[in-house]
Design a protein around this motif. Sequence first.
Motif, short mmCIF file in Angstrom:
data_model
loop_
_atom_site.label_atom_id
_atom_site.label_comp_id
_atom_site.label_asym_id
_atom_site.label_seq_id
_atom_site.Cartn_x
_atom_site.Cartn_y
_atom_site.Cartn_z
N UNK A 229 37.72 14.01 3.09
CA UNK A 229 36.30 13.65 3.25
C UNK A 229 35.43 14.82 2.80
N UNK A 230 34.20 14.51 2.41
CA UNK A 230 33.23 15.53 2.04
C UNK A 230 32.32 15.83 3.23
N UNK A 231 32.12 17.11 3.53
CA UNK A 231 31.18 17.48 4.59
C UNK A 231 29.78 17.03 4.20
N UNK A 232 28.95 16.79 5.20
CA UNK A 232 27.56 16.38 5.04
C UNK A 232 27.43 14.90 4.66
N UNK A 233 28.34 14.37 3.85
CA UNK A 233 28.19 13.01 3.34
C UNK A 233 28.37 11.97 4.43
N UNK A 234 27.76 10.80 4.19
CA UNK A 234 27.83 9.71 5.15
C UNK A 234 29.20 9.03 5.17
N UNK A 235 30.03 9.27 4.17
CA UNK A 235 31.37 8.68 4.12
C UNK A 235 32.30 9.50 5.02
N UNK A 236 32.21 9.24 6.30
CA UNK A 236 32.95 10.05 7.27
C UNK A 236 34.01 9.21 7.98
N UNK A 237 34.85 9.83 8.82
CA UNK A 237 35.90 9.07 9.52
C UNK A 237 35.37 7.94 10.40
N UNK A 238 34.16 8.09 10.95
CA UNK A 238 33.59 7.01 11.76
C UNK A 238 33.39 5.75 10.94
N UNK A 239 33.01 5.93 9.69
CA UNK A 239 32.82 4.78 8.81
C UNK A 239 34.14 4.03 8.61
N UNK A 240 35.22 4.78 8.41
CA UNK A 240 36.54 4.15 8.26
C UNK A 240 36.96 3.45 9.54
N UNK A 241 36.69 4.07 10.67
CA UNK A 241 37.11 3.52 11.97
C UNK A 241 36.48 2.18 12.27
N UNK A 242 35.34 1.86 11.67
CA UNK A 242 34.67 0.58 11.91
C UNK A 242 35.36 -0.58 11.20
N UNK A 243 36.44 -0.30 10.48
CA UNK A 243 37.14 -1.34 9.74
C UNK A 243 38.49 -1.67 10.35
N UNK A 244 38.57 -1.54 11.67
CA UNK A 244 39.83 -1.81 12.35
C UNK A 244 40.30 -3.24 12.22
N UNK A 245 39.42 -4.18 11.87
CA UNK A 245 39.82 -5.58 11.73
C UNK A 245 40.61 -5.84 10.45
N UNK A 246 40.53 -4.92 9.50
CA UNK A 246 41.26 -5.14 8.25
C UNK A 246 42.09 -3.94 7.81
N UNK A 247 42.04 -2.85 8.56
CA UNK A 247 42.82 -1.66 8.21
C UNK A 247 43.64 -1.23 9.43
N UNK A 248 44.94 -1.17 9.28
CA UNK A 248 45.78 -0.64 10.34
C UNK A 248 45.62 0.88 10.40
N UNK A 249 45.49 1.41 11.59
CA UNK A 249 45.31 2.85 11.73
C UNK A 249 43.96 3.33 11.23
N UNK A 250 42.93 2.48 11.34
CA UNK A 250 41.60 2.85 10.84
C UNK A 250 41.02 4.03 11.61
#
Length: 360
Positions: A229-250
Motif C-alpha cells: 500500500x502507499x502511505x497517505x493514499x486512500x487505497x488503504x487496508x480498510x478499503x480492502x476489508x470492506x469487500x469481505x462479501x467477495x474476498x476471502x481474507x479481506x
Amino acid sequence: MSGNHGKFGGFFCVFLLLTLVAMLAVASLVIQIFTWRKMVGGEGPGMGMPGRRWGPREEPELAKQIRENLAMFQIDNGAGPPIKHVLENTRFGYSGEDRVWTMGILISLQSNLIYYDIATGKYGGYFIDVTHAVCKAAGKNCRFVFVDNNPDNPPMCWDTSEEFGARGGVGLHSQWIDACVGFSPTYTRALAFDFTDSVVPQTQAFFYVLQGNPNNFNWRDLRGKRIGFLTIWYTDPDCVARNGDRIQGAKLDSSQIVYYTQPDDIYDALQRREIDAGFFSNELEDLSNRLEVASDKITTCTIAADALMTRKDNPISEWFNPALRTVLRSREYREICKDVDDYYNTFLPGRSSEFVCLGY
C-alpha cells in the motif's frame, strides 16, 4: 501662682502641637482618597490633574478594557465572542478579505495533476490551475505551500502507516494550513476532516501484479498474501476489508500489510517478490502501465473524488464550492483542460483530460 501659670502654658503648647499633627494627618488622608478616586474613576482632583464624576453606567477606561478582555474568553455564558472566532479573525494579522488562505500541496508525485518546476521555482498542474482559478473567481488571496511527505516527520495532511494506522495530519489539526489539495473523502478521513466539492471525476482502485501474473495471484483469496500500500493514499487496508462479501481474507493481518512512500517502491517490491500484489488507484498511470490489473475494480475506498481537505471548523467550502461551479462553466476551465493534454503530457506522466476534467 507663677508656677501653675507656667505649667498651663506648657500644656497649651503640647495641645497645639498635637492638633497640628492631627490636621496634617487628615489632610494627607484626604489627598490620598482624591488621588485613588482619580486613578480608578470618580471625582478629582488627583495627582494634580482635573477630574470628573463618572455617570451611573460609566466606568473608567482601564476597568472597561479589562472587563471586555475577560469577557472575550467567556465561551458559554454569552459575555463575548468565542475564542475560536477571535483567533480566526486575527490569525497572522489578517482578517476578512485580507486573509491569506494557505493551500498545502504534496509534490512527491510529479504528474500533470501537481508538479514543481525547478526552472521557474513554481508549482503547476491541473490541481494548482483549478484551485488558483477558483480563488480568483471568489476574490480570495490564496497561497500554495509545500507540505512534507517525509515518513520521519509528522504528517501534515494525512498518513497511513504500520505504526499508527490512519491518522490526520498535524498541519490541518494545528491550523498551520487551511486545506490540503487533491485528497479524496474516505470513510475514515470523513471522521476527522471536511471536504469541498470534487475537482476531478472519481477514480477506482485495483490490485496490480507483474505482467503475466507470474505468481498466479488470486485477488478473491488474500489469505497468507502480502499486499503493498502507499502511505497517505486512500487505497488503504480498510478499503480492502470492506469487500469481505467477495474476498476471502479481506481483513488483512498486520503481517500482510506493507507500506511504501513512493509508487516505484511498490514496483521494486513486486520485482523482489517481497509482496504478492500492490493495491492502488488507476490514476497512478505511470505505475499501472508497467503492471497488470489483477482484479475487478474496488469501489469501496472513497465517498467522492479528489477535493480540498479541511478542518471541520474551516469556512473554506462556503466560498470555494460556489466559485468552483462558476469556474467549471468558464472558458478558463476549458483552457486548463486543454493544457492537461497539450502541455503537461509532453514532459510529465498523467491521465488525459478525458479522465481528469469534470464534464468531459
